[in-house]
Design a protein around this motif. Structure first.
Motif, mmCIF file in Angstrom:
data_model
loop_
_atom_site.group_PDB
_atom_site.id
_atom_site.type_symbol
_atom_site.label_atom_id
_atom_site.label_comp_id
_atom_site.label_asym_id
_atom_site.label_seq_id
_atom_site.Cartn_x
_atom_site.Cartn_y
_atom_site.Cartn_z
ATOM 1 N N PRO A 85 0.676 -1.327 0.247
ATOM 2 C CA PRO A 85 0.025 0.200 0.001
ATOM 3 C C PRO A 85 0.838 1.211 0.148
ATOM 4 O O PRO A 85 0.484 2.348 -0.670
ATOM 5 C CB PRO A 85 -0.762 -0.037 1.098
ATOM 6 N N ASP A 86 2.144 1.169 0.652
ATOM 7 C CA ASP A 86 2.618 2.602 0.723
ATOM 8 C C ASP A 86 3.430 2.901 -0.412
ATOM 9 O O ASP A 86 4.020 3.887 -0.591
ATOM 10 C CB ASP A 86 3.902 2.333 1.967
ATOM 11 N N GLU A 87 3.393 1.971 -1.460
ATOM 12 C CA GLU A 87 3.875 2.550 -2.770
ATOM 13 C C GLU A 87 2.781 3.304 -3.495
ATOM 14 O O GLU A 87 3.023 3.923 -4.520
ATOM 15 C CB GLU A 87 4.296 1.372 -3.529
ATOM 16 N N TYR A 88 1.722 3.504 -2.837
ATOM 17 C CA TYR A 88 0.669 4.153 -3.448
ATOM 18 C C TYR A 88 0.191 5.163 -2.736
ATOM 19 O O TYR A 88 -0.433 6.353 -3.177
ATOM 20 C CB TYR A 88 -0.597 3.048 -3.728
ATOM 21 N N TYR A 89 -0.077 4.881 -1.115
ATOM 22 C CA TYR A 89 -0.286 6.133 -0.248
ATOM 23 C C TYR A 89 0.116 5.821 1.065
ATOM 24 O O TYR A 89 0.400 4.712 1.266
ATOM 25 C CB TYR A 89 -2.092 6.016 -0.158
ATOM 26 N N GLY A 90 0.427 6.777 1.778
ATOM 27 C CA GLY A 90 0.790 6.476 3.308
ATOM 28 C C GLY A 90 -0.372 6.451 4.167
ATOM 29 O O GLY A 90 -1.630 6.876 3.857
ATOM 30 N N LEU A 91 -0.192 5.932 5.384
ATOM 31 C CA LEU A 91 -1.052 5.879 6.421
ATOM 32 C C LEU A 91 -0.943 6.697 7.806
ATOM 33 O O LEU A 91 0.327 6.524 8.124
ATOM 34 C CB LEU A 91 -1.477 4.547 6.524
ATOM 35 N N THR A 92 -1.750 6.938 8.426
ATOM 36 C CA THR A 92 -1.598 7.675 9.871
ATOM 37 C C THR A 92 -2.446 7.125 10.777
ATOM 38 O O THR A 92 -3.779 6.840 10.425
ATOM 39 C CB THR A 92 -1.945 9.365 9.842
ATOM 40 N N ARG A 93 -1.985 6.507 11.797
ATOM 41 C CA ARG A 93 -2.757 5.870 12.862
ATOM 42 C C ARG A 93 -3.554 7.061 13.752
ATOM 43 O O ARG A 93 -2.706 7.766 13.986
ATOM 44 C CB ARG A 93 -2.175 5.020 13.665
ATOM 45 N N LEU A 94 -4.708 7.024 13.618
ATOM 46 C CA LEU A 94 -5.587 8.057 14.293
ATOM 47 C C LEU A 94 -5.607 7.938 15.842
ATOM 48 O O LEU A 94 -5.450 6.792 16.501
ATOM 49 C CB LEU A 94 -6.769 8.223 13.949
ATOM 50 N N ASP A 95 -5.278 9.054 16.648
ATOM 51 C CA ASP A 95 -5.402 8.989 18.084
ATOM 52 C C ASP A 95 -5.856 10.058 18.413
ATOM 53 O O ASP A 95 -5.580 11.217 18.236
ATOM 54 C CB ASP A 95 -3.722 8.966 18.590
ATOM 55 N N PRO A 96 -7.183 10.008 19.255
ATOM 56 C CA PRO A 96 -7.915 9.082 19.167
ATOM 57 C C PRO A 96 -8.525 8.444 18.014
ATOM 58 O O PRO A 96 -8.393 8.859 16.913
ATOM 59 C CB PRO A 96 -9.095 9.496 20.231
ATOM 60 N N HIS A 97 -8.706 7.079 18.291
ATOM 61 C CA HIS A 97 -9.410 6.390 17.214
ATOM 62 C C HIS A 97 -10.831 7.152 16.892
ATOM 63 O O HIS A 97 -10.872 7.134 15.782
ATOM 64 C CB HIS A 97 -9.971 4.809 17.409
ATOM 65 N N TYR A 98 -11.450 7.580 17.857
ATOM 66 C CA TYR A 98 -12.666 8.291 17.938
ATOM 67 C C TYR A 98 -13.073 8.553 19.000
ATOM 68 O O TYR A 98 -12.695 8.191 20.271
ATOM 69 C CB TYR A 98 -13.847 7.385 17.151
ATOM 70 N N ARG A 99 -13.986 9.826 19.214
ATOM 71 C CA ARG A 99 -14.448 10.158 20.387
ATOM 72 C C ARG A 99 -16.188 9.982 20.391
ATOM 73 O O ARG A 99 -16.630 9.787 19.289
ATOM 74 C CB ARG A 99 -14.174 11.774 20.398
ATOM 75 N N ILE A 100 -16.707 9.685 21.677
ATOM 76 C CA ILE A 100 -18.135 9.664 21.680
ATOM 77 C C ILE A 100 -18.613 10.772 22.723
ATOM 78 O O ILE A 100 -18.067 10.768 23.867
ATOM 79 C CB ILE A 100 -18.363 8.121 21.972
ATOM 80 N N PHE A 101 -19.443 11.387 22.089
ATOM 81 C CA PHE A 101 -20.352 12.419 23.142
ATOM 82 C C PHE A 101 -21.621 11.603 23.016
ATOM 83 O O PHE A 101 -22.582 11.174 22.290
ATOM 84 C CB PHE A 101 -20.732 13.578 22.102
ATOM 85 N N PHE A 102 -21.871 11.081 24.385
ATOM 86 C CA PHE A 102 -23.421 10.687 24.778
ATOM 87 C C PHE A 102 -24.151 12.047 25.060
ATOM 88 O O PHE A 102 -23.618 12.883 25.601
ATOM 89 C CB PHE A 102 -23.307 9.755 26.145
ATOM 90 N N LYS A 103 -25.365 11.751 24.704
ATOM 91 C CA LYS A 103 -26.441 12.899 24.687
ATOM 92 C C LYS A 103 -26.734 13.413 26.170
ATOM 93 O O LYS A 103 -27.260 14.526 26.425
ATOM 94 C CB LYS A 103 -27.583 12.942 23.966
ATOM 95 N N ASP A 104 -26.448 12.593 27.286
ATOM 96 C CA ASP A 104 -26.264 12.938 28.610
ATOM 97 C C ASP A 104 -25.274 14.002 29.006
ATOM 98 O O ASP A 104 -25.075 14.230 30.306
ATOM 99 C CB ASP A 104 -26.630 11.847 29.506
ATOM 100 N N GLY A 105 -24.356 14.142 28.147
ATOM 101 C CA GLY A 105 -23.303 15.287 28.679
ATOM 102 C C GLY A 105 -22.218 14.644 28.818
ATOM 103 O O GLY A 105 -20.923 15.182 28.894
ATOM 104 N N ASP A 106 -22.081 13.153 28.806
ATOM 105 C CA ASP A 106 -20.704 12.197 29.030
ATOM 106 C C ASP A 106 -19.832 12.427 27.640
ATOM 107 O O ASP A 106 -20.684 12.456 26.681
ATOM 108 C CB ASP A 106 -21.231 10.966 29.396
ATOM 109 N N ARG A 107 -18.691 12.148 27.684
ATOM 110 C CA ARG A 107 -17.805 12.070 26.752
ATOM 111 C C ARG A 107 -16.910 11.197 26.813
ATOM 112 O O ARG A 107 -16.146 10.818 28.027
ATOM 113 C CB ARG A 107 -17.457 13.501 26.417
ATOM 114 N N VAL A 108 -16.515 10.466 25.907
ATOM 115 C CA VAL A 108 -15.143 9.275 26.215
ATOM 116 C C VAL A 108 -14.350 9.226 25.092
ATOM 117 O O VAL A 108 -15.012 9.421 23.763
ATOM 118 C CB VAL A 108 -15.921 8.065 26.556
ATOM 119 N N ASP A 109 -13.076 8.950 25.108
ATOM 120 C CA ASP A 109 -12.246 8.787 23.972
ATOM 121 C C ASP A 109 -11.907 7.336 23.850
ATOM 122 O O ASP A 109 -11.382 6.712 24.842
ATOM 123 C CB ASP A 109 -10.922 9.559 23.987
ATOM 124 N N MET A 110 -11.871 6.461 22.597
ATOM 125 C CA MET A 110 -11.145 5.172 22.680
ATOM 126 C C MET A 110 -9.777 5.558 21.860
ATOM 127 O O MET A 110 -9.946 6.246 20.833
ATOM 128 C CB MET A 110 -12.079 4.607 21.636
#
Ligand SMILES: Cc1cc2nc3c(=O)[nH]c(=O)nc-3n(C[C@H](O)[C@H](O)[C@H](O)COP(=O)(O)OP(=O)(O)OC[C@H]3O[C@@H](n4cnc5c(N)ncnc54)[C@H](O)[C@@H]3O)c2cc1C
Length: 500
Positions: A85-110
């Protein structure tokens, strides 16, 4: 390492591939590498299918997929052709993978650090950190066995499952039962259940209708990681197109196919503007129902209209592409905004189709990682709300929903975009139907429900027309960019078997 069976019997065949999504591109690469003469006809002005790109005033949006998951599948795909793949495109690992906003005001990062994720789990439920370990061990095993014996191997008949090796490996795999039941065995806290289940939306399913086998997605997400390819998913499309060109595939964009007609010993594929492409074999990556119902005469169709009406379609989507002034600090590259009670949203997708009042949605901000997707001082983002396929999406409905989503983002993430928008486009059910000939305007294809998985999906080879094949997300293994790459391999293998 996945092995591909011998494709040499395809050498010298002339083959038309209809549709330039990941399924069509992948199939074309395998066929061309085998020595076939391959022509790919794509309806739209660009290749990539659902992974199209929208460019406006210096903003470049990935219109469809944005999560690069299962890097091993891309590596194996390129390795078959002696590439990386790296002969065609590079990759960056994301940090955080994702964030969640729960609608009760709570928030968490994975995050990429498993220990940190375990601590988050523990903070919700004593013992949940260790249970996450157990869950992921099982999920990793399911991934390993599932990929080797069920994903890279097409099992088209029930008797295929009686193979003793498969039987031995299937033992202990959570093949039956729903994801909902599986996750409940490990975690009581509803938020932890949501974290383990959000990936089902990628498969177009709901926790109560998706087989437990798909808990393998947690291995994908927690252990393998979430990546961003240079240039977004469009960069991956460009990479595979470049590879296909190196292998000799000939591309025609702006070439909607109107008819697949039989002729002695082969086919004549006719485009809407009257061009005719003669070939020995045809592969369609266009949606299965469109190919059968609109490109073939009735006596050559395997399924009737009732069959297609009775299917469970994966969701469509309301998409809002936004170019905005300034930063959106509170959001991560991938952000989920989830009501703590999300059954109602799933119900409006699968049981009682309606526009969800309290939506669960996804925000993608690639400008967090890539400064080429927005002009300086601006952010590039899109909001994706899964909605039922087949819903009416009148301009008035879309306007109202746009307001609802922007209000919801402001209320639950603290990011008020409403007076900062400089570029704005929506894309919805009718656009999927029009742009991609998508059945019922589904964004993803046939949902991976308990009755539409593995051998219960429509086959790669037409049972009515010799020499006609299907690839892409309607067939096996199914939905998602990695799965469509694999479907290209499975289709080519089946064609080679038939030709041998
Ligand atoms: C909004 C959205 C978000 C997604 N997110 C992710 C994600 O983050 N990660 C992930 O892995 N997957 C994701 N997916 C799923 C993934 O994009 C798809 O499963 C995959 O791209 C489908 O590829 P395909 O080859 O089956 O079909 P398509 O991409 O639909 O390709 C079919 C092609 O056939 C063409 N066609 C149709 N009719 C004709 C005709 N008559 N003549 C010629 N050409 C024709 C169409 O124009 C299209 O280009 C997402 C999808 C969407 C829509």
């Amino acid at each position: 390492m996945n092995s591909v069976s011998d494709l040499d019997s395809l050498a010298g065949e002339s083959i038309v591939v209809i549709g330039g999504g990941f399924g069509g591109l992948s199939t074309a690469c395998y066929l061309a590498d085998a020595g076939a003469d391959v022509t790919l006809l794509e309806k739209n002005e660009q290749l990539g299918g659902r992974a199209s790109t929208l460019e406006r005033d210096g903003f470049r949006f990935d219109m469809g997929p944005s999560w690069y998951l299962m890097p091993d599948v891309f590596e194996q795909f390129f390795a078959y052709f002696g590439k990386r793949p790296d002969e065609y495109y590079g990759l960056t690992r994301l940090d955080p993978h994702y964030r969640i906003f729960f609608k009760d005001g709570d928030r968490v990062d994975m995050v990429p650090d498993l220990q940190a994720n375990k601590e988050v789990f523990e903070s919700y439920e004593p013992g949940a950190g260790d249970k996450l370990d157990d869950y992921l061990r099982k999920s990793e095993r399911n991934y390993r066995i599932g990929m080797e014996h069920f994903v890279y191997t097409d099992r088209t008949k029930l008797t295929d499952f009686i193979d003793p090796v498969v039987f031995k490996n299937a033992w202990g795999l959570s093949l039956v039962g729903s994801m909902q039941d599986h996750v409940e065995k490990y975690f009581d806290h509803p938020k932890l259940q949501q974290i383990m289940q959000y990936t089902l939306v990628f498969l177009g399913g709901a926790p109560n209708n998706t087989p437990a086998l798909y808990n393998l997605m947690s291995h994908v997400d927690f252990n393998m990681g979430v990546y961003y390819p240079d240039g977004g998913l469009a960069g991956v499309v460009d990479g595979i197109v470049e590879l296909a060109e190196e292998l000799g595939v000939e591309f025609h964009t702006d070439s909607p196919v109107a008819e697949i007609a039989g002729r002695r010993g082969g086919f004549a594929v006719r485009t809407e503007d009257g061009r005719e492409f003669l070939c020995d074999q045809v592969v369609s990556d266009a949606d299965y129902a469109h190919t059968e119902q609109e490109l073939l005469p009735p006596e050559k169709r395997q399924y009737d209209a009732d069959y297609w009406e009775s299917r469970t379609y994966a969701p469509s989507a309301f998409l809002l592409y936004l170019g905005v002034e300034g930063d959106v600090d509170e959001l991560a590259h991938h952000t989920l905004v989830l009501p703590t009670e999300w059954d109602d949203h799933f119900e409006t997708i699968f049981e009682n189709p309606a526009w969800p009042d309290d939506p669960a949605y996804y925000l993608c901000v690639p400008s967090k990682t890539d400064d080429t997707v927005a002009p300086e001082g601006h952010s590039n983002l899109f909001a994706l709300v899964p909605i039922a396929a087949g819903l009416d999406d009148t301009p008035e409905q879309r306007r109202q929903y746009r307001d609802l989503v922007l209000d919801d983002i402001a209320e639950h993430t603290g990011v008020d975009l409403r007076d900062r928008i400089v570029v704005e486009e929506t894309f919805c059910v009718s656009d999927f139907a029009e742009r991609y000939n998508s059945t019922e305007g589904t964004a993803l294809g046939l949902a991976h429900t308990l009755t539409q998985t593995a051998l219960l999906r429509p086959p790669h080879a037409s049972e009515k027309v010799d020499g006609l094949y299907f690839t892409g997300s309607f067939t096996t293994p199914g939905i998602g960019v990695p799965m469509c790459l694999i479907s290209g391999q499975l289709t080519a293998e089946e064609m080679a078997d038939d030709a041998a």
